[in-house]
Design an enzyme around this catalytic site. Structure first.
Site, PDB file in Angstrom:
ATOM      1  CE  LYS A 179      28.454  -0.466  24.844  1.00  0.00           C
ATOM      2  NZ  LYS A 179      29.476   0.535  25.213  1.00  0.00           N
ATOM      3  N   GLY A 231      34.865  -7.894  28.929  1.00  0.00           N
ATOM      4  CA  GLY A 231      34.788  -6.846  29.947  1.00  0.00           C
ATOM      5  C   GLY A 231      34.819  -7.453  31.333  1.00  0.00           C
ATOM      6  CB  SER A 232      33.930  -6.014  34.581  1.00  0.00           C
ATOM      7  OG  SER A 232      32.599  -5.659  34.296  1.00  0.00           O
ATOM      8  CB  THR A 233      33.712 -11.055  36.464  1.00  0.00           C
ATOM      9  OG1 THR A 233      34.928 -11.571  35.887  1.00  0.00           O
ATOM     10  CG2 THR A 233      32.893 -12.217  36.988  1.00  0.00           C
ATOM     11  CB  ALA A 235      29.604  -5.961  32.620  1.00  0.00           C
ATOM     12  N   GLY A 236      29.636  -9.174  32.723  1.00  0.00           N
ATOM     13  CA  GLY A 236      29.467 -10.456  32.036  1.00  0.00           C
ATOM     14  C   GLY A 236      28.348 -11.284  32.639  1.00  0.00           C
ATOM     15  CD  GLU A 253      37.135 -14.664  25.710  1.00  0.00           C
ATOM     16  OE1 GLU A 253      37.696 -14.967  26.779  1.00  0.00           O
ATOM     17  OE2 GLU A 253      37.139 -15.397  24.718  1.00  0.00           O
ATOM     18  CB  CYS A 287      41.767  -9.780  30.720  1.00  0.00           C
ATOM     19  SG  CYS A 287      42.241 -10.316  29.071  1.00  0.00           S
ATOM     20  CD  GLU A 386      40.310  -8.167  36.315  1.00  0.00           C
ATOM     21  OE1 GLU A 386      39.147  -7.759  36.327  1.00  0.00           O
ATOM     22  OE2 GLU A 386      40.847  -8.682  35.329  1.00  0.00           O
TER      23      GLU A 386
HETATM   24  P1  NAD Z   1      33.010  -3.197  31.731  1.00  0.00           P
HETATM   25  O1  NAD Z   1      32.467  -4.543  31.909  1.00  0.00           O
HETATM   26  O2  NAD Z   1      32.587  -2.136  32.641  1.00  0.00           O
HETATM   27  O3  NAD Z   1      32.627  -2.652  30.255  1.00  0.00           O
HETATM   28  C1  NAD Z   1      32.942  -3.362  29.096  1.00  0.00           C
HETATM   29  C2  NAD Z   1      31.960  -2.972  28.009  1.00  0.00           C
HETATM   30  O4  NAD Z   1      30.660  -3.427  28.343  1.00  0.00           O
HETATM   31  C3  NAD Z   1      31.803  -1.479  27.767  1.00  0.00           C
HETATM   32  O5  NAD Z   1      31.570  -1.272  26.386  1.00  0.00           O
HETATM   33  C4  NAD Z   1      30.566  -1.133  28.583  1.00  0.00           C
HETATM   34  O6  NAD Z   1      29.907   0.022  28.107  1.00  0.00           O
HETATM   35  C5  NAD Z   1      29.725  -2.366  28.383  1.00  0.00           C
HETATM   36  N1  NAD Z   1      28.811  -2.723  29.466  1.00  0.00           N
HETATM   37  C6  NAD Z   1      28.995  -2.564  30.807  1.00  0.00           C
HETATM   38  N2  NAD Z   1      27.943  -3.096  31.481  1.00  0.00           N
HETATM   39  C7  NAD Z   1      27.102  -3.618  30.555  1.00  0.00           C
HETATM   40  C8  NAD Z   1      25.854  -4.316  30.621  1.00  0.00           C
HETATM   41  N3  NAD Z   1      25.271  -4.578  31.790  1.00  0.00           N
HETATM   42  N4  NAD Z   1      25.278  -4.721  29.475  1.00  0.00           N
HETATM   43  C9  NAD Z   1      25.861  -4.474  28.291  1.00  0.00           C
HETATM   44  N5  NAD Z   1      27.029  -3.805  28.146  1.00  0.00           N
HETATM   45  C10 NAD Z   1      27.648  -3.385  29.272  1.00  0.00           C
HETATM   46  O7  NAD Z   1      34.575  -3.436  31.688  1.00  0.00           O
HETATM   47  P2  NAD Z   1      35.755  -2.379  31.513  1.00  0.00           P
HETATM   48  O8  NAD Z   1      35.939  -1.707  32.805  1.00  0.00           O
HETATM   49  O9  NAD Z   1      35.544  -1.554  30.307  1.00  0.00           O
HETATM   50  O10 NAD Z   1      36.976  -3.380  31.188  1.00  0.00           O
HETATM   51  C11 NAD Z   1      37.777  -3.925  32.155  1.00  0.00           C
HETATM   52  C12 NAD Z   1      37.422  -5.372  32.424  1.00  0.00           C
HETATM   53  O11 NAD Z   1      37.465  -6.153  31.231  1.00  0.00           O
HETATM   54  C13 NAD Z   1      38.388  -6.058  33.360  1.00  0.00           C
HETATM   55  O12 NAD Z   1      37.682  -6.743  34.358  1.00  0.00           O
HETATM   56  C14 NAD Z   1      39.147  -7.054  32.488  1.00  0.00           C
HETATM   57  O13 NAD Z   1      39.653  -8.153  33.131  1.00  0.00           O
HETATM   58  C15 NAD Z   1      38.132  -7.394  31.465  1.00  0.00           C
HETATM   59  N6  NAD Z   1      38.779  -7.857  30.223  1.00  0.00           N
HETATM   60  C16 NAD Z   1      38.710  -9.191  29.903  1.00  0.00           C
HETATM   61  C17 NAD Z   1      39.335  -9.675  28.763  1.00  0.00           C
HETATM   62  C18 NAD Z   1      39.269 -11.127  28.375  1.00  0.00           C
HETATM   63  O14 NAD Z   1      39.567 -11.459  27.242  1.00  0.00           O
HETATM   64  N7  NAD Z   1      38.867 -11.998  29.252  1.00  0.00           N
HETATM   65  C19 NAD Z   1      40.009  -8.787  27.929  1.00  0.00           C
HETATM   66  C20 NAD Z   1      40.063  -7.448  28.287  1.00  0.00           C
HETATM   67  C21 NAD Z   1      39.425  -6.995  29.436  1.00  0.00           C
END
Ligand code: NAD
Length: 480
Positions: A179, A231-233, A235-236, A253, A287, A386
């Site tokens: 996704k 993605g973001s902390t 959402a993680g 990640e 990131c 961040e």
């Molecule tokens: P985000 O967490 O908003 O979204 C990332 C993905 O997750 C998208 O596909 C989104 O649709 C999906 N998503 C969001 N909430 C969800 C949930 N509750 N359940 C399931 N899926 C969900 O992040 P973003 O704004 O797209 O990306 C930026 C963030 O990603 C930054 O905080 C950055 O540091 C982090 N990032 C981390 C790494 C790493 O390897 N650690 C790499 C790249 C980006």
């Protein structure tokens, strides 16, 4: 419209959605639509997970020998390489990544990751025998695919971050539902085109579109065995909670606020050149960037000047221009967020040593000048949170131990760098920083070594042999 993706890729076929909604991708450079893709309904999602389960059950993928799977992964890599230029352009159109970076990182890079895992699986035995601990029997330790993988991807490096999950998962014999983020939904279909051309069996790779709700539905779907998320902390954490309840393995990640520690012997010309990659790559939307820069108080003004000169010298503009080093931020919302952090930095009393505003020569696009804050400490909001944009904080330290203490005084621990003319000193310091990865005088991800975070930067590792293990379920068979 430049790109149109009216169908989903499920079970090896292009299929219509059962719904009628579409996702429109807006160019961050022109603020105009660049493409559309079909949105996914719950029924589509269910179909995608079922296709992945069937491909797992009928053993068209997992039952292939590692050599056969590796040969298909190499063919997949060939197909990706053929369209590398085009894929890089799609990513630049979607998220504003400078094209000099997107062609390499997003076009060519994913094929290299696939080839790495193809080679690794050729060398990794599926079964190994050991004599039991009491010496009376033999145990066969078997490596089996963990099952159906849900891969959830952010917009900043959409192709490479997809491949950090897809390549080891496929090498292990798993099947995958991807996704992508809605901002970068279009490039995901480049992968589907390449997989189809390479002859990957049906159902091994499936793509669903949509935002947070689709992601959440996929994470919790009963047909999913493992979740891999970048993605973001925030959402993680939400995903980790769901996976904890379901006892579903998960790799996370997440975000970062990494430290660059500049030692008193550093050559600042080389440091500035290195920081252009290590601290400002991809418009600051990476990131692991070293966005907190610790400078010895004795050379503080010199360091601030060098970093400010660097920020001021990076050409900001159209990301399709090969000379551009800083493109726009991905969305209006992201620019608002970055600008609000800049306002907070000023309100809390930091000095703006470079940037701080939108570039005056650009009348459209979500641009922000690379910005450097000075005269602040490690407790300032812009030093702790961040920002995910081209905003750096230069913080003074007295003794090297203080720099290490401040570097480690962070919720995050993902990347980092040390800058010195004495490599032994650099290595010694790198060992003391609490982080998942750190570079001495540069930062470059190595696909052969584990990558991931400590603390709020994540759980588990991607890349290297450890990244393959994340998709393996171990079984011990005791024999007499
Ligand atoms: P985000 O967490 O908003 O979204 C990332 C993905 O997750 C998208 O596909 C989104 O649709 C999906 N998503 C969001 N909430 C969800 C949930 N509750 N359940 C399931 N899926 C969900 O992040 P973003 O704004 O797209 O990306 C930026 C963030 O990603 C930054 O905080 C950055 O540091 C982090 N990032 C981390 C790494 C790493 O390897 N650690 C790499 C790249 C980006």
């Amino acid at each position: 419209m430049k790109y149109q993706r009216p169908q989903l890729f499920i079970g090896g076929k292009w299929q219509d959605s059962t719904g009628r909604s579409t996702i429109t991708v807006i160019s961050p450079t022109t603020e105009e639509p660049v493409g559309t893709a079909t949105d996914t309904t719950s029924e589509d999602l269910d179909r995608a997970v079922r296709a992945a389960r069937e491909a797992l059950a009928d053993a068209t993928w997992a039952a292939l020998s590692p050599d056969e799977r590796a040969a298909l992964l190499d063919r997949f890599a060939d197909s990706l390489e053929e369209r590398a230029q085009q894929t890089g352009s799609v990513v630049t159109d979607e998220n504003g990544m400078p094209s000099s970076l997107s062609v390499v990182a997003e076009g060519a890079g994913p094929a290299a990751t696939l080839r790495y895992y193809a080679n690794l699986i050729r060398r990794t035995p599926t079964e190994s025998e050991r004599v039991s601990a009491d010496g009376r029997s033999t145990t066969i330790v078997r490596r089996e695919p963990v099952g159906v993988v849900a891969a959830i991807i952010p917009w900043n490096f959409p192709q490479s971050l997809t491949m950090f999950k897809l390549a080891p998962a496929l090498a292990a014999g798993c099947t995958v539902v991807i996704k992508p983020a809605p901002e970068t939904v279009l490039d995901a279909f480049q992968l589907a085109d390449a997989a189809e051309e390479a002859g990957l069996p049906p159902g091994v790779l499936n793509i669903v579109t949509g935002g947070r709700e689709t992601g959440a539905e996929l994470v919790a779907h009963p047909g999913v065995d493992k979740v891999a998320f970048t993605g973001s902390t925030a959402a993680g954490r939400a995903i980790g909670e769901v996976c904890g309840r379901l006892l579903r393995p998960v790799t996370l990640e997440l975000g970062g606020k990494s430290a660059a520690i500049i030692l008193d012997d550093a050559d600042l010309t080389k440091v500035a050149r290195g920081l252009s990659w290590a601290s400002l790559l991809n418009n600051g939307q990476t990131c692991y960037l070293s966005s907190r820069i610790f400078a010895p108080r004795t050379r503080y003004r010199e360091v601030v000047e060098a970093v400010a000169d660097l920020a001021g010298s990076m050409p900001v503009g159209d990301p399709t221009d090969p000379a551009t080093r800083v493109g726009p931020l991905v969305s209006r919302a992201q620019r608002d967020r970055v600008e609000s952090y800049i306002a907070t930095g000023i309100r809390e009393g930091a000095t703006v040593a470079a940037g701080g505003t939108r570039p005056s020569h650009l009348d459209r696009g979500w641009f922000v000048e690379p910005t450097v804050f000075a005269d602040l400490d490690n407790d300032a909001t812009v030093s702790r949170e961040e920002i995910f944009g081209p905003v750096l904080a230069v913080i003074p330290y007295d003794a090297v131990d203080d720099a290490v203490t401040m570097a480690n005084d962070s919720d995050y621990g993902l990347g980092g760098t040390v800058w010195t003319t004495d490599p032994d000193r650099g290595l010694d310091l790198a060992r003391r920083v609490q982080t998942g990865s750190i570079g001495v005088n540069f930062f470059n991800l190595d696909i052969g070594a584990p990558f991931g975070g400590v603390k709020s930067s994540g759980l588990g590792r991607e890349l290297g042999p450890e990244g393959l293990d994340a998709y393996i379920a171990l079984k011990s068979i005791y024999t007499l």
